[in-house]
Write a protein that holds these residues in place. Structure first.
Motif, PDB file in Angstrom:
ATOM      1  N   SER A  42      71.776  62.862  42.623  1.00 50.44           N
ATOM      2  CA  SER A  42      71.129  63.864  43.477  1.00 50.44           C
ATOM      3  C   SER A  42      71.973  64.164  44.705  1.00 50.44           C
ATOM      4  O   SER A  42      72.178  65.334  45.066  1.00 50.44           O
ATOM      5  N   TRP A  77      63.612  65.523  53.516  1.00 48.76           N
ATOM      6  CA  TRP A  77      64.092  65.764  52.153  1.00 48.76           C
ATOM      7  C   TRP A  77      64.378  64.455  51.433  1.00 48.76           C
ATOM      8  O   TRP A  77      64.177  64.359  50.198  1.00 48.76           O
ATOM      9  N   MET A  81      62.728  63.374  47.970  1.00 46.97           N
ATOM     10  CA  MET A  81      63.548  63.047  46.810  1.00 46.97           C
ATOM     11  C   MET A  81      63.155  61.699  46.221  1.00 46.97           C
ATOM     12  O   MET A  81      63.007  61.566  44.989  1.00 46.97           O
ATOM     13  N   GLN A  84      59.851  62.018  44.338  1.00 44.90           N
ATOM     14  CA  GLN A  84      59.961  62.813  43.121  1.00 44.90           C
ATOM     15  C   GLN A  84      60.708  62.073  42.022  1.00 44.90           C
ATOM     16  O   GLN A  84      60.349  62.172  40.838  1.00 44.90           O
ATOM     17  N   GLY A  91      57.082  65.055  39.403  1.00 42.84           N
ATOM     18  CA  GLY A  91      58.025  65.818  40.202  1.00 42.84           C
ATOM     19  C   GLY A  91      58.382  67.154  39.598  1.00 42.84           C
ATOM     20  O   GLY A  91      58.556  68.149  40.312  1.00 42.84           O
ATOM     21  N   VAL A 120      67.157  67.623  44.024  1.00 48.67           N
ATOM     22  CA  VAL A 120      66.004  66.882  43.517  1.00 48.67           C
ATOM     23  C   VAL A 120      65.788  67.182  42.038  1.00 48.67           C
ATOM     24  O   VAL A 120      65.476  66.286  41.243  1.00 48.67           O
TER      25      VAL A 120
END
Length: 218
Positions: A42, A77, A81, A84, A91, A120
């Protein structure tokens, strides 16, 4: 199905501790490994998108005085992430709903949310793939352990087998000396669950030799 399931149900209580340690350890290692690799992919995708479009959403420092929320936005964020990726199926649905809402409302500021949003998504797909591969490995470990337990109950000398060496290395597995005079030189490293020599093991009250397994040997 029901016949082998009944035999396994009678087999595992005699090797419960070894089975528990093997299952928990292998599942934890593979799950954490899949999670860490997905997070790494990611961030790689996040950095690549920022580089390609000239954005700076991955940075934790503000480039102008008016934007003082760079650090807060980054950790926001990051938490998004982590959640998720730990629940990848949920997610995917959340990303679809958020994307629909952003498209309908025409939200601007793509330089702040497009890169982490895409990162993500990459991480979720990676987590689903790694989790699937981990499931295959876990099924293989379960089959190997059942085969090992059957051989152990049938007095097969497993001291030289590769799987026995792996079991011995697992944390929390108890060990005891093998008092069988016919055992191999390294049989003292066998874990708990030793069956007395010459005595057929019992599965649900029936000797293993009467259930289709040989009393001694494979």
């Amino acid at each position: 199905f029901f016949g082998p399931a009944k035999k396994c149900f009678g087999l595992l209580p005699r090797h419960f501790e070894n089975a528990f340690v093997t299952e928990v350890t292998s599942r934890a290692v593979l799950t954490i490994g899949a999670y860490v690799f997905s997070i790494a992919l990611s961030f790689i995708a996040w950095a690549w998108i920022d580089t390609e479009f000239g954005w700076n959403s991955l940075s934790t420092t503000s480039q102008d005085a008016e934007d003082s929320l760079a650090l807060v936005r980054f950790f926001g964020w990051l938490l998004f992430m982590l959640f998720q990726l730990w629940y990848p199926t949920l997610g995917i649905f959340m990303l679809i709903i958020i994307d629909m809402l952003l498209t309908r409302w025409g939200v601007g500021g793509q330089e702040y949310w497009v890169a982490p949003f895409a990162a993500v998504f990459v991480g979720i797909i990676s987590m689903l793939f790694f989790t699937f591969m981990a499931g295959v490995v876990l099924d293989t470990i379960d089959v190997c352990f059942v085969c090992w337990a059957v051989d152990k109950d049938n007095n097969v000398d497993l001291s030289e087998s590769e799987f026995a060496a792996l079991i011995i290395e697992l944390p929390g597995v108890k060990q005891e000396p093998n008092i069988d005079p016919n055992a191999g030189p390294n049989s003292g490293l066998l874990t708990l669950g030793q069956v007395s020599a010459g005595t057929p093991p019992i599965v649900q009250g029936v000797p293993v030799e009467q259930q289709g397994y040989p009393a001694n040997g494979v």
